[in-house]
Design a protein around this motif. Structure first.
Motif, PDB file in Angstrom:
ATOM      1  N   ARG A  88       0.815  21.562 -31.728  1.00  0.00           N
ATOM      2  CA  ARG A  88       1.572  21.823 -32.955  1.00  0.00           C
ATOM      3  C   ARG A  88       2.326  20.562 -33.393  1.00  0.00           C
ATOM      4  N   ASP A  89       2.989  19.892 -32.438  1.00  0.00           N
ATOM      5  CA  ASP A  89       3.726  18.671 -32.761  1.00  0.00           C
ATOM      6  C   ASP A  89       2.796  17.565 -33.248  1.00  0.00           C
ATOM      7  N   LEU A  90       1.626  17.464 -32.642  1.00  0.00           N
ATOM      8  CA  LEU A  90       0.650  16.460 -33.086  1.00  0.00           C
ATOM      9  C   LEU A  90       0.162  16.759 -34.498  1.00  0.00           C
ATOM     10  N   ALA A  91      -0.140  18.031 -34.759  1.00  0.00           N
ATOM     11  CA  ALA A  91      -0.664  18.411 -36.070  1.00  0.00           C
ATOM     12  C   ALA A  91       0.367  18.185 -37.171  1.00  0.00           C
ATOM     13  N   LYS A  92       1.626  18.460 -36.869  1.00  0.00           N
ATOM     14  CA  LYS A  92       2.685  18.281 -37.868  1.00  0.00           C
ATOM     15  C   LYS A  92       3.073  16.811 -38.026  1.00  0.00           C
ATOM     16  N   GLY A  93       2.689  15.986 -37.066  1.00  0.00           N
ATOM     17  CA  GLY A  93       3.073  14.577 -37.114  1.00  0.00           C
ATOM     18  C   GLY A  93       4.491  14.342 -36.652  1.00  0.00           C
ATOM     19  N   ASN A  94       5.063  15.318 -35.950  1.00  0.00           N
ATOM     20  CA  ASN A  94       6.441  15.191 -35.453  1.00  0.00           C
ATOM     21  C   ASN A  94       6.561  14.181 -34.319  1.00  0.00           C
ATOM     22  N   ALA A  95       5.460  13.959 -33.585  1.00  0.00           N
ATOM     23  CA  ALA A  95       5.515  13.076 -32.426  1.00  0.00           C
ATOM     24  C   ALA A  95       4.152  12.431 -32.218  1.00  0.00           C
ATOM     25  N   THR A  96       4.176  11.270 -31.598  1.00  0.00           N
ATOM     26  CA  THR A  96       2.919  10.592 -31.252  1.00  0.00           C
ATOM     27  C   THR A  96       2.436  11.122 -29.905  1.00  0.00           C
ATOM     28  N   GLN A  97       1.218  10.761 -29.551  1.00  0.00           N
ATOM     29  CA  GLN A  97       0.690  11.169 -28.247  1.00  0.00           C
ATOM     30  C   GLN A  97       1.554  10.602 -27.129  1.00  0.00           C
ATOM     31  N   ALA A  98       2.017   9.378 -27.297  1.00  0.00           N
ATOM     32  CA  ALA A  98       2.860   8.758 -26.271  1.00  0.00           C
ATOM     33  C   ALA A  98       4.180   9.513 -26.126  1.00  0.00           C
ATOM     34  N   ASP A  99       4.760   9.949 -27.249  1.00  0.00           N
ATOM     35  CA  ASP A  99       6.019  10.724 -27.192  1.00  0.00           C
ATOM     36  C   ASP A  99       5.826  12.031 -26.430  1.00  0.00           C
ATOM     37  N   ILE A 100       4.747  12.712 -26.744  1.00  0.00           N
ATOM     38  CA  ILE A 100       4.479  14.001 -26.086  1.00  0.00           C
ATOM     39  C   ILE A 100       4.197  13.793 -24.600  1.00  0.00           C
ATOM     40  N   ALA A 101       3.484  12.722 -24.274  1.00  0.00           N
ATOM     41  CA  ALA A 101       3.201  12.423 -22.865  1.00  0.00           C
ATOM     42  C   ALA A 101       4.497  12.189 -22.104  1.00  0.00           C
TER      43      ALA A 101
END
Length: 115
Positions: A88-101
């Motif tokens: 969901r965060d990736l789709a919305k553009g709220n966070a990058t993959q690195a942020d989520i990792a």
């Protein structure tokens, strides 16, 4: 049960029946022009056949377990809820993959495979 040995091609046997000989350029022991080389190849072929035959019960057991729906391998790094949140965060553009990792204490490649 079908004996799968009947379906395995014997490449070196076919080469020998055609009247040719096999000599590996990378491995001096793989040479059908000498008695020592033929012995070594026969020995290695026997070991390979033994390995195939002895691992067949393990493969059959794993196939039966998968058919019952048993999960094989490592457990997932994220729960279904965490996966949904990350996607969901990736789709919305709220966070990058690195942020989520960093948020889930995983590698970026794990999140990349999720996406």
């Amino acid at each position: 049960m079908i004996d799968d040995r009947a379906f395995r091609p014997n490449t070196l046997g076919a080469i020998g029946k055609a009247g040719a000989r096999f000599r590996s350029l990378g491995d001096a022991g793989a040479d059908t022009t000498t008695a020592h080389g033929r012995l070594l190849l026969t020995f290695l072929g026997g070991i390979a056949e033994f390995e195939r035959d002895s691992s067949a019960p393990s493969r059959a057991k794993a196939a039966r377990a998968k058919a019952r729906g048993v999960h094989m391998g490592r457990p997932p790094a994220l729960t279904p809820h965490q996966r949904a949140e990350a996607l969901r965060d990736l789709a919305k553009g709220n966070a990058t993959q690195a942020d989520i990792a960093r948020q889930f204490k995983l590698s970026r490649s794990t999140i990349s495979r999720l996406a």
